[in-house]
Design a protein around this motif. Structure first.
Motif, PDB file in Angstrom:
ATOM      1  N   PHE A 274       0.837  -1.204   0.000  1.00  0.00           N
ATOM      2  CA  PHE A 274       0.000   0.000   0.000  1.00  0.00           C
ATOM      3  C   PHE A 274       0.865   1.244   0.000  1.00  0.00           C
ATOM      4  O   PHE A 274       1.839   1.327   0.731  1.00  0.00           O
ATOM      5  CB  PHE A 274      -0.882   0.014   1.273  1.00  0.00           C
ATOM      6  CG  PHE A 274      -1.731   1.256   1.397  1.00  0.00           C
ATOM      7  CD1 PHE A 274      -2.948   1.354   0.748  1.00  0.00           C
ATOM      8  CD2 PHE A 274      -1.298   2.345   2.163  1.00  0.00           C
ATOM      9  CE1 PHE A 274      -3.733   2.500   0.859  1.00  0.00           C
ATOM     10  CE2 PHE A 274      -2.071   3.489   2.264  1.00  0.00           C
ATOM     11  CZ  PHE A 274      -3.291   3.570   1.613  1.00  0.00           C
ATOM     12  N   TYR A 279      -2.802   5.072  -3.694  1.00  0.00           N
ATOM     13  CA  TYR A 279      -4.209   4.837  -3.353  1.00  0.00           C
ATOM     14  C   TYR A 279      -5.052   6.060  -3.720  1.00  0.00           C
ATOM     15  O   TYR A 279      -6.123   5.949  -4.312  1.00  0.00           O
ATOM     16  CB  TYR A 279      -4.313   4.526  -1.860  1.00  0.00           C
ATOM     17  CG  TYR A 279      -5.690   4.076  -1.410  1.00  0.00           C
ATOM     18  CD1 TYR A 279      -6.351   3.035  -2.054  1.00  0.00           C
ATOM     19  CD2 TYR A 279      -6.327   4.679  -0.324  1.00  0.00           C
ATOM     20  CE1 TYR A 279      -7.606   2.615  -1.634  1.00  0.00           C
ATOM     21  CE2 TYR A 279      -7.577   4.264   0.101  1.00  0.00           C
ATOM     22  CZ  TYR A 279      -8.212   3.235  -0.557  1.00  0.00           C
ATOM     23  OH  TYR A 279      -9.453   2.826  -0.144  1.00  0.00           O
ATOM     24  N   SER A 296      -5.456   3.890   6.227  1.00  0.00           N
ATOM     25  CA  SER A 296      -6.489   3.691   5.194  1.00  0.00           C
ATOM     26  C   SER A 296      -6.955   2.239   5.174  1.00  0.00           C
ATOM     27  O   SER A 296      -8.158   1.966   5.042  1.00  0.00           O
ATOM     28  CB  SER A 296      -5.946   4.046   3.814  1.00  0.00           C
ATOM     29  OG  SER A 296      -5.620   5.403   3.759  1.00  0.00           O
TER      30      SER A 296
END
Ligand code: BES
Ligand code: MN
Length: 464
Positions: A274, A279, A296
């Motif tokens: 990530f 994102y 997140s």
């Protein structure tokens, strides 16, 4: 086993064509005009399962039919010797989400389009491609005459996207036939094709619709505006009170009982691939937003939320129409986490909304579907077996994760059949589930079939 895997490789082009046939049915369970399309899709599945050699039937419900398909139960020497064969249920759904807004699709949602290694259609990944992968894995056993090490029953329903309203009752009525050692579902995701995943938790859901009633009819906003409340404004003000600036749901009692993430889990979630900038770009938002104090990944998988799914009022056509609308409505869903139950949350929210609603309008609350959150140990013998199958099929180390979506029937499998569920999702984050241009990656399709084939010996070896 090698001949099973070879069969899967050899027949890939046909499997892709069959998936194209499957996704051409506009089996949108939320829209009454598609009732016959759901029936036709179920018929197609039935014929397909029979052609693979499965013992299949359609079970009518007050809603859409449920497909049951069983592998032939062998009377082998072992079975005669009294050794109990393991039995697994494979669950999936043939219904799909509405395809609207149609104009955002690059090609019509119910015409399969292949571009590169992606098959575009509504339902491609959620969930037709994923359940077909399991059927194809079993086809490979049956067509190569390879004995399956366990018994399998496919349960493929047509109401998952509308809350699985008739499946729990069906499970109760057919408890004896469906009693099993575990349930296997491929209807979740994985971080990317190099990270196959075992999902050990899902969020639950509580759905409500609210309608704010104002004047008995739309009124001229110049003649009357200013002398009465505007229902659209009143609704917006109500909705705005449901979440605070720190991203927390502002309903007293909402967080009661929420089981916090352990330090161990937070550490594991932090290891998933990530980046915040990636994102943000992927979502197309100028800035991320979520409950303060959580990453997140934690926010979207392991924390409860409120979302407005639809908002309607007044004039929506071309140009302007100066009115005070007679009413305004919103579709809301709350995602729930372990420790929260929809049976508690729905009345809690309804009472709170009634309490804060101003006397200038009348509020109508309609409760919708609910689904409980799910959490299961990722360290059980069967979870480890599933991880081995994932690793062998994808040739990559699998990850453990929690998912933010909901599959309400999973807790019923536990309550009614006493079975835990293994969630072995094949969807990628950019597969556009529930969005325009949904797709399924054909690499995931192929690896998913291999995983489906490798899973049964691994699970059967765990014992009962
Ligand atoms: N396949 C999804 C659920 C899902 C997707 C879970 C990705 C985890 C990761 C399923 O078809 C779905 O969309 N369920 C609905 C349930 C609802 C309509 C009751 C959902 O989560 O919104
Ligand atoms: Mn879905």
């Amino acid at each position: 086993m090698q001949n099973v895997l070879n069969y899967l490789t050899e027949h890939q082009p046909r499997f892709v064509r069959e998936l194209c046939d499957y996704v051409r049915f506009p089996s949108v369970s939320a829209q009454p005009q598609h009732k016959n399309d759901l029936a036709a899709c179920a018929q197609w599945l039935l014929q397909h399962c029979r052609s693979l050699g499965l013992d299949a039937r359609l079970c009518p419900t007050a809603g859409h039919p449920i497909l049951i398909a069983k592998t032939p139960r062998p009377k082998s020497a072992k079975a005669k010797a009294g050794k109990r064969r393991q039995h697994f249920v494979v669950y999936g759904h043939y219904d799909v989400q509405p395809a609207e807004p149609f104009e955002l699709w690059k090609s019509p949602p119910f015409e399969a389009r292949i571009e590169g290694r992606s098959l575009f259609a509504r339902g491609a990944c959620d969930n037709k491609g994923q359940n077909l992968a399991h059927l194809k894995a079993v086809e490979a056993y049956l067509k190569t005459g390879t004995e399956l090490p366990c018994d399998l029953t496919f349960v493929i329903e047509g109401e998952e996207e509308v809350g699985s309203s008739h499946l729990a009752e069906f499970l109760k009525k057919n408890r004896a036939e469906l009693r099993c050692d575990a349930v296997v579902i491929s209807d979740t995701g994985m971080p990317d094709i190099n990270h196959p995943a075992l999902t050990y938790a899902l969020r639950g859901i509580a759905a409500l619709e609210i309608k704010v009633h104002g004047p008995s009819r739309d009124l001229h906003s110049g003649l009357f505006g200013g002398s009465l409340d505007n229902p659209a404004m009143a609704l917006c003000q109500l909705l705005a009170k449901l979440r605070d600036k720190n991203g927390r749901v502002a309903i007293p009692g909402f967080y009661d009982g929420v089981i916090p993430l352990s330090a161990y889990e937070r550490k594991q979630l932090a290891r998933l691939p990530f980046t915040e900038s990636g994102y943000k770009k992927f979502l197309g938002v100028p800035q991320l937003f979520g409950e303060r104090g959580f990453t997140s990944i934690e926010q979207r998988t392991s924390r409860p939320t409120v979302e407005i799914n639809g908002l309607t009022s007044g004039y929506q056509g071309a140009g302007s129409k100066t009115i005070v609308p007679a009413w305004a409505s919103a579709k809301l869903t709350f995602r729930l986490v372990p420790g929260q139950q929809p049976q508690r949350i729905i009345p809690l929210v309804a009472r709170h909304l009634k309490k804060i609603c101003p006397p200038t309008v009348r509020l109508e609350v309609t409760s919708g579907h609910g689904g409980e959150p799910y959490l299961v140990s990722p360290t059980s013998a069967r979870a480890q077996a599933a991880l081995r199958a994932l690793k062998a099929a994808f040739q990559r180390e699998p990850v453990l994760m929690r998912e933010g979506g909901s599959i309400p029937i999973v807790t019923d499998f536990k309550k009614i059949l006493g079975a835990d569920t293994l969630l072995l999702g094949l969807a990628l984050p950019d597969d556009n589930a529930h969005s325009p241009n949904e797709k399924f990656d054909l690499g995931c399709f192929e690896k998913g079939m291999r995983m489906g084939a490798l899973l049964w010996p691994e699970l059967a070896a765990c014992g009962g």
